[in-house]
Design a protein around this motif. Structure first.
Motif, short mmCIF file in Angstrom:
data_model
loop_
_atom_site.label_atom_id
_atom_site.label_comp_id
_atom_site.label_asym_id
_atom_site.label_seq_id
_atom_site.Cartn_x
_atom_site.Cartn_y
_atom_site.Cartn_z
N TYR A 10 -5.51 -3.47 -5.00
CA TYR A 10 -6.24 -2.60 -4.08
C TYR A 10 -5.80 -2.77 -2.62
O TYR A 10 -5.55 -1.77 -1.94
N GLU A 11 -5.73 -3.99 -2.15
CA GLU A 11 -5.47 -4.20 -0.72
C GLU A 11 -4.13 -3.65 -0.28
O GLU A 11 -4.02 -3.01 0.76
N GLU A 12 -3.07 -3.89 -1.07
CA GLU A 12 -1.75 -3.38 -0.69
C GLU A 12 -1.72 -1.85 -0.75
O GLU A 12 -1.08 -1.20 0.07
N ALA A 13 -2.42 -1.28 -1.72
CA ALA A 13 -2.47 0.18 -1.83
C ALA A 13 -3.23 0.79 -0.66
O ALA A 13 -2.78 1.78 -0.06
N ILE A 14 -4.38 0.21 -0.32
CA ILE A 14 -5.14 0.71 0.82
C ILE A 14 -4.30 0.62 2.09
O ILE A 14 -4.22 1.58 2.87
N ALA A 15 -3.64 -0.50 2.29
CA ALA A 15 -2.81 -0.67 3.49
C ALA A 15 -1.73 0.40 3.56
O ALA A 15 -1.50 0.98 4.63
N PHE A 16 -1.06 0.69 2.46
CA PHE A 16 0.00 1.70 2.48
C PHE A 16 -0.57 3.09 2.75
O PHE A 16 -0.09 3.80 3.64
N ALA A 24 10.97 16.93 2.36
CA ALA A 24 11.76 15.73 2.11
C ALA A 24 10.99 14.88 1.10
O ALA A 24 9.76 14.78 1.17
N VAL A 25 11.71 14.27 0.17
CA VAL A 25 11.11 13.42 -0.84
C VAL A 25 11.00 12.00 -0.29
O VAL A 25 11.95 11.48 0.28
N PHE A 26 9.84 11.40 -0.49
CA PHE A 26 9.66 9.99 -0.14
C PHE A 26 9.04 9.25 -1.32
O PHE A 26 8.55 9.86 -2.26
N ARG A 27 9.11 7.94 -1.25
CA ARG A 27 8.51 7.10 -2.29
C ARG A 27 7.36 6.30 -1.71
O ARG A 27 7.44 5.83 -0.58
N ASP A 28 6.31 6.15 -2.50
CA ASP A 28 5.22 5.29 -2.07
C ASP A 28 5.61 3.83 -2.33
O ASP A 28 6.73 3.55 -2.77
N LEU A 29 4.73 2.91 -2.05
CA LEU A 29 5.07 1.50 -2.18
C LEU A 29 5.38 1.07 -3.59
O LEU A 29 5.99 0.01 -3.80
#
Length: 130
Positions: free
Chosen positions: A14-20, A112-117
């Motif tokens: 959760y924490e890393e996802a919220i931060a991103f 433009a295509v980007f990637r999430d974490l």
């Protein structure tokens, strides 16, 4: 007519996802409620959005964990619309978002295509009607 309220996105933690999603993409954290000892109800969405949001769902089984970052088999699974591509593209890059390509102009808009974490592929797009 009903609308699509939440789309679940599998995450590792959760924490890393919220931060991103909050810090890098600029989403608003709408809710973070503990459901039980390990599960939380975490909802984020882009600012100004009124209907659809993301439910950040922590993968808890081996099958779910295997899908984190590959929920759509490598295809772009989410499209993030903007009214100012240049502004949001620059802000996201400065926040460390990894874009796969330089912005391109298509009949439907600038994209433009980007990637999430986790490696999920997204489109950042400014539709031609903006």
């Amino acid at each position: 007519m009903a609308h699509l309220g939440l789309v679940a996105l599998l995450v590792r933690e959760y924490e890393e996802a919220i931060a991103f999603y909050v810090n890098a993409l600029g989403f608003d954290l709408l809710e973070d409620t503990r459901v039980d000892e390990v599960t939380r109800w975490v909802v984020v969405r882009p600012p100004g959005t009124r209907e659809t949001a993301l439910l950040l769902a922590r993968a808890s089984t081996p099958v779910e964990q295997a899908r984190v970052g590959d929920q759509t088999g490598g295809c772009v699974g989410w499209i993030l619309n903007t009214e100012s591509f240049d502004r949001d593209h620059a802000r996201m890059k400065a926040a460390g978002v990894e874009f796969e390509e330089e912005p391109r102009h298509e009949p439907y808009g600038t994209v433009a295509v980007f990637r999430d974490l986790y490696g999920n592929r997204w489109d950042l797009i400014q539709p031609t009607d903006c």
